[in-house]
Design a protein around this motif. Structure first.
Motif, PDB file in Angstrom:
ATOM      1  N   LYS A 163       0.847  -1.194   0.000  1.00 40.86           N
ATOM      2  CA  LYS A 163       0.000   0.000   0.000  1.00 40.86           C
ATOM      3  C   LYS A 163       0.886   1.249   0.000  1.00 40.86           C
ATOM      4  O   LYS A 163       2.069   1.188   0.380  1.00 40.86           O
ATOM      5  CB  LYS A 163      -0.889   0.022   1.243  1.00 40.86           C
ATOM      6  CG  LYS A 163      -1.800  -1.189   1.398  1.00 40.86           C
ATOM      7  CD  LYS A 163      -2.987  -1.112   0.467  1.00 40.86           C
ATOM      8  CE  LYS A 163      -3.964  -2.255   0.743  1.00 40.86           C
ATOM      9  NZ  LYS A 163      -5.154  -2.197  -0.132  1.00 40.86           N
ATOM     10  N   PRO A 164       0.335   2.420  -0.391  1.00 41.63           N
ATOM     11  CA  PRO A 164       1.136   3.655  -0.343  1.00 41.63           C
ATOM     12  C   PRO A 164       1.731   3.937   1.029  1.00 41.63           C
ATOM     13  O   PRO A 164       2.861   4.444   1.128  1.00 41.63           O
ATOM     14  CB  PRO A 164       0.121   4.732  -0.752  1.00 41.63           C
ATOM     15  CG  PRO A 164      -0.846   4.014  -1.634  1.00 41.63           C
ATOM     16  CD  PRO A 164      -0.973   2.637  -1.049  1.00 41.63           C
ATOM     17  N   VAL A 165       1.005   3.610   2.110  1.00 43.03           N
ATOM     18  CA  VAL A 165       1.532   3.881   3.446  1.00 43.03           C
ATOM     19  C   VAL A 165       2.783   3.064   3.727  1.00 43.03           C
ATOM     20  O   VAL A 165       3.687   3.502   4.450  1.00 43.03           O
ATOM     21  CB  VAL A 165       0.453   3.622   4.523  1.00 43.03           C
ATOM     22  CG1 VAL A 165       0.164   2.126   4.687  1.00 43.03           C
ATOM     23  CG2 VAL A 165       0.864   4.233   5.859  1.00 43.03           C
ATOM     24  N   HIS A 166       2.856   1.857   3.144  1.00 42.55           N
ATOM     25  CA  HIS A 166       4.073   1.060   3.285  1.00 42.55           C
ATOM     26  C   HIS A 166       5.267   1.786   2.663  1.00 42.55           C
ATOM     27  O   HIS A 166       6.366   1.824   3.238  1.00 42.55           O
ATOM     28  CB  HIS A 166       3.912  -0.307   2.597  1.00 42.55           C
ATOM     29  CG  HIS A 166       2.947  -1.227   3.260  1.00 42.55           C
ATOM     30  ND1 HIS A 166       1.964  -1.894   2.578  1.00 42.55           N
ATOM     31  CD2 HIS A 166       2.808  -1.600   4.559  1.00 42.55           C
ATOM     32  CE1 HIS A 166       1.266  -2.646   3.402  1.00 42.55           C
ATOM     33  NE2 HIS A 166       1.756  -2.480   4.623  1.00 42.55           N
ATOM     34  N   ILE A 167       5.040   2.356   1.479  1.00 37.68           N
ATOM     35  CA  ILE A 167       6.123   3.020   0.749  1.00 37.68           C
ATOM     36  C   ILE A 167       6.598   4.273   1.481  1.00 37.68           C
ATOM     37  O   ILE A 167       7.803   4.498   1.654  1.00 37.68           O
ATOM     38  CB  ILE A 167       5.658   3.366  -0.677  1.00 37.68           C
ATOM     39  CG1 ILE A 167       5.315   2.077  -1.444  1.00 37.68           C
ATOM     40  CG2 ILE A 167       6.722   4.173  -1.413  1.00 37.68           C
ATOM     41  CD1 ILE A 167       4.661   2.321  -2.792  1.00 37.68           C
ATOM     42  N   VAL A 168       5.643   5.084   1.947  1.00 39.22           N
ATOM     43  CA  VAL A 168       6.019   6.312   2.653  1.00 39.22           C
ATOM     44  C   VAL A 168       6.713   5.993   3.968  1.00 39.22           C
ATOM     45  O   VAL A 168       7.717   6.632   4.334  1.00 39.22           O
ATOM     46  CB  VAL A 168       4.782   7.198   2.890  1.00 39.22           C
ATOM     47  CG1 VAL A 168       5.161   8.445   3.679  1.00 39.22           C
ATOM     48  CG2 VAL A 168       4.152   7.597   1.562  1.00 39.22           C
ATOM     49  N   ALA A 169       6.206   5.006   4.697  1.00 36.91           N
ATOM     50  CA  ALA A 169       6.835   4.616   5.959  1.00 36.91           C
ATOM     51  C   ALA A 169       8.248   4.121   5.723  1.00 36.91           C
ATOM     52  O   ALA A 169       9.189   4.488   6.445  1.00 36.91           O
ATOM     53  CB  ALA A 169       5.999   3.542   6.658  1.00 36.91           C
ATOM     54  N   ALA A 170       8.420   3.285   4.680  1.00 32.44           N
ATOM     55  CA  ALA A 170       9.762   2.771   4.384  1.00 32.44           C
ATOM     56  C   ALA A 170      10.705   3.901   3.994  1.00 32.44           C
ATOM     57  O   ALA A 170      11.849   3.958   4.466  1.00 32.44           O
ATOM     58  CB  ALA A 170       9.674   1.734   3.269  1.00 32.44           C
ATOM     59  N   ALA A 171      10.237   4.812   3.145  1.00 28.37           N
ATOM     60  CA  ALA A 171      11.092   5.916   2.703  1.00 28.37           C
ATOM     61  C   ALA A 171      11.495   6.812   3.865  1.00 28.37           C
ATOM     62  O   ALA A 171      12.651   7.244   3.966  1.00 28.37           O
ATOM     63  CB  ALA A 171      10.375   6.731   1.623  1.00 28.37           C
ATOM     64  N   SER A 172      10.561   7.083   4.776  1.00 28.23           N
ATOM     65  CA  SER A 172      10.871   7.984   5.885  1.00 28.23           C
ATOM     66  C   SER A 172      11.827   7.337   6.883  1.00 28.23           C
ATOM     67  O   SER A 172      12.697   8.003   7.447  1.00 28.23           O
ATOM     68  CB  SER A 172       9.586   8.416   6.590  1.00 28.23           C
ATOM     69  OG  SER A 172       8.939   7.322   7.187  1.00 28.23           O
ATOM     70  N   VAL A 173      11.672   6.030   7.096  1.00 27.49           N
ATOM     71  CA  VAL A 173      12.574   5.343   8.025  1.00 27.49           C
ATOM     72  C   VAL A 173      13.946   5.145   7.395  1.00 27.49           C
ATOM     73  O   VAL A 173      14.978   5.378   8.030  1.00 27.49           O
ATOM     74  CB  VAL A 173      11.973   3.992   8.455  1.00 27.49           C
ATOM     75  CG1 VAL A 173      12.987   3.193   9.269  1.00 27.49           C
ATOM     76  CG2 VAL A 173      10.715   4.209   9.285  1.00 27.49           C
ATOM     77  N   LEU A 174      13.966   4.724   6.137  1.00 25.47           N
ATOM     78  CA  LEU A 174      15.251   4.502   5.477  1.00 25.47           C
ATOM     79  C   LEU A 174      15.980   5.818   5.246  1.00 25.47           C
ATOM     80  O   LEU A 174      17.216   5.852   5.226  1.00 25.47           O
ATOM     81  CB  LEU A 174      15.040   3.762   4.156  1.00 25.47           C
ATOM     82  CG  LEU A 174      14.416   2.365   4.292  1.00 25.47           C
ATOM     83  CD1 LEU A 174      14.287   1.697   2.930  1.00 25.47           C
ATOM     84  CD2 LEU A 174      15.214   1.496   5.239  1.00 25.47           C
ATOM     85  N   GLY A 175      15.226   6.918   5.088  1.00 28.35           N
ATOM     86  CA  GLY A 175      15.869   8.228   5.022  1.00 28.35           C
ATOM     87  C   GLY A 175      16.587   8.550   6.321  1.00 28.35           C
ATOM     88  O   GLY A 175      17.691   9.102   6.316  1.00 28.35           O
TER      89      GLY A 175
END
Length: 441
Positions: free
Chosen positions: A27-39
């Motif tokens: 889901k989009p929330v998975h992508i945003v969460a991953a990007a923010s944590v990996l950032g």
């Protein structure tokens, strides 16, 4: 000694036929969460990776001794110790999102403050404060991502925390090494750019529904699930606990062994790792490998390849097998390098390259294991404790390494550091739990 095995359990629907949210497709929330944590992971790697080259430039201006270099390099690691203990528990008490988001504001301010540093103690103070912010990333970032991850790919996703960290740690080291100017303050302050980008991204994220349900805020949790996952999904059964999370829960009769193991395996991995990678230049000089740009680039590339390989191994291997085998390989490599310092150069290069590859491989599990070991209502507290405990060795060995190299040479120093993978191997055989495929609760 009994081995703790955490059952994974079958996939079960609730009374309304809904699947747990960790069974949802991407889901989009998975992508945003991953990007923010990996950032945040990338930012941490940059902050810790740039300090070694910056200190090499600052050495003359600040008149740095071996001890003061070790103090500056280890100060951020000391900050992680405090930050992990403090902010992990705050995230369990008051929510992942507020701690997770506003931590980046501190990164931005502290990065810019490095532009006006005038002496050693100012730099130590700022790096110590940066360490507090990094402690938040370890404790809260991995908790946040675990609670927004899909069960089947959780190990790979959390392992990418290590890939982002290692890749940018290496990039920062390469940038610093090939930087030909003398503005070391600008090198340190350049972390403000990724901090600002990640801060903006995090402001778009909701609180994790698992934490909300654990705190008894069920209606809020269900609203987030409906909005981001859809009507066919629900939060899995979680023990409700509206009281303030207490660190004492980590040391009950049922939990103390896994809590200690979560801290000790991390402790044993990062002590030698941070010391060697922070002071790569004198280490390479001790191994007679300095002066070759090809060697430098090859070894740095191995680190990134190792971190990527670690993600695949997390997918293929059990958690127990992963930690046992990586500790065994690092132990053998350290002993060979320490006991045979006069071996032919090609053997020295091969052995050190082995560690440059296996070290990042091993680090991949640091962001997976603790998140799976601890339950939701104390997850950030537990991860924070584990990260803090690990930084005792990281800060201590990094602080002492310049002195040990000067007094005893690299061979004797490396034999001493072999005690870390030895302890990790013994504890992993006896205590490492199996958590692969576990449903978080």
């Amino acid at each position: 000694m009994a081995i703790a095995v955490i059952p994974t359990g079958p996939v079960e629907r609730d009374s309304l036929g809904r699947l747990p949210i960790d069974e949802a497709p991407l889901k989009p929330v998975h992508i945003v969460a991953a990007a923010s944590v990996l950032g945040g992971a990338a930012l941490d790697g940059y902050v810790l990776g740039i300090v070694g080259p910056a200190l090499a430039i600052a050495q003359h201006e600040l008149q740095l001794s071996a001890i003061s270099q070790g103090l500056i390099a280890s100060s951020a690691l000391i900050g992680v110790f405090i930050g992990g203990l403090l902010f992990g528990n705050l995230a369990d008490r008051f929510g992942r999102r507020p701690v997770f988001a506003w931590n980046l504001a501190a990164f931005i301010v502290l990065s810019l403050l490095q532009l006006v540093v005038q002496d050693v103690w100012q730099l130590v103070a700022i790096r110590l404060a940066l360490g507090l912010a990094i402690g938040v990333e370890y404790a809260v970032g991995s908790s946040f991502l675990a609670e927004f991850s899909r069960r089947k790919n959780r190990g790979v996703l959390l392992g990418c925390f290590g890939v982002g960290w290692q890749a940018v740690f290496t990039i920062a080291f390469v940038i610093g090494t090939f930087y030909h100017g003398d503005n070391w303050r600008m090198l340190l302050a350049s972390s403000v750019v990724p901090a600002l980008i990640t801060f903006i991204l995090r402001l778009t994220l909701p609180e994790t529904p698992m934490w909300l349900k654990a705190r008894g805020r069920v209606a809020e949790a269900e609203a987030i699930v409906a909005r981001h996952f859809g009507p066919g999904y629900a939060i899995p059964d979680i023990a409700l606990d509206a009281s303030l999370a207490s660190p004492r829960e980590l040391f009950t009769a049922q939990s103390w062994r896994q809590t200690l193991y979560s801290g000790f395996f991390w402790f044993c991995q990062v002590g030698p790792f941070f010391a060697i990678f922070t002071f790569m230049v004198p280490v390479l000089e001790s191994l007679r490998l300095n002066g070759s740009a090809m060697v430098d680039m090859s070894l740095n590339l191995l680190q990134i390849v190792g971190s990527i390989a670690g993600v695949f191994l997390l997918h293929w291997m059990s958690r127990r097998g992963f930690v046992i085998w990586t500790f065994a390989i690092v132990l053998a490599t350290f002993l060979a390098l320490g006991l045979f310092p006069d071996a032919p150069t090609w053997i020295i290069v091969t052995l050190f390259a082995t560690y440059m590859f296996v070290g990042p491989v091993a680090n991949s599990i640091q962001f997976v294991y603790p998140a799976e070991i601890f339950d939701t209502h104390v997850r950030a507290t537990g991860i924070g404790f584990s990260a803090a405990f690990s930084r005792i060795s990281a800060a201590g060995v990094t602080y002492l390494l310049p002195y040990l190299l000067l007094q005893f040479g690299f061979s004797a120093t490396l034999i001493l550091m072999a005690l870390f993978p030895l302890l990790g191997l013994v504890m992993s055989i006896g205590w490492a739990p199996e958590t692969k495929g576990k449903h978080l609760r």
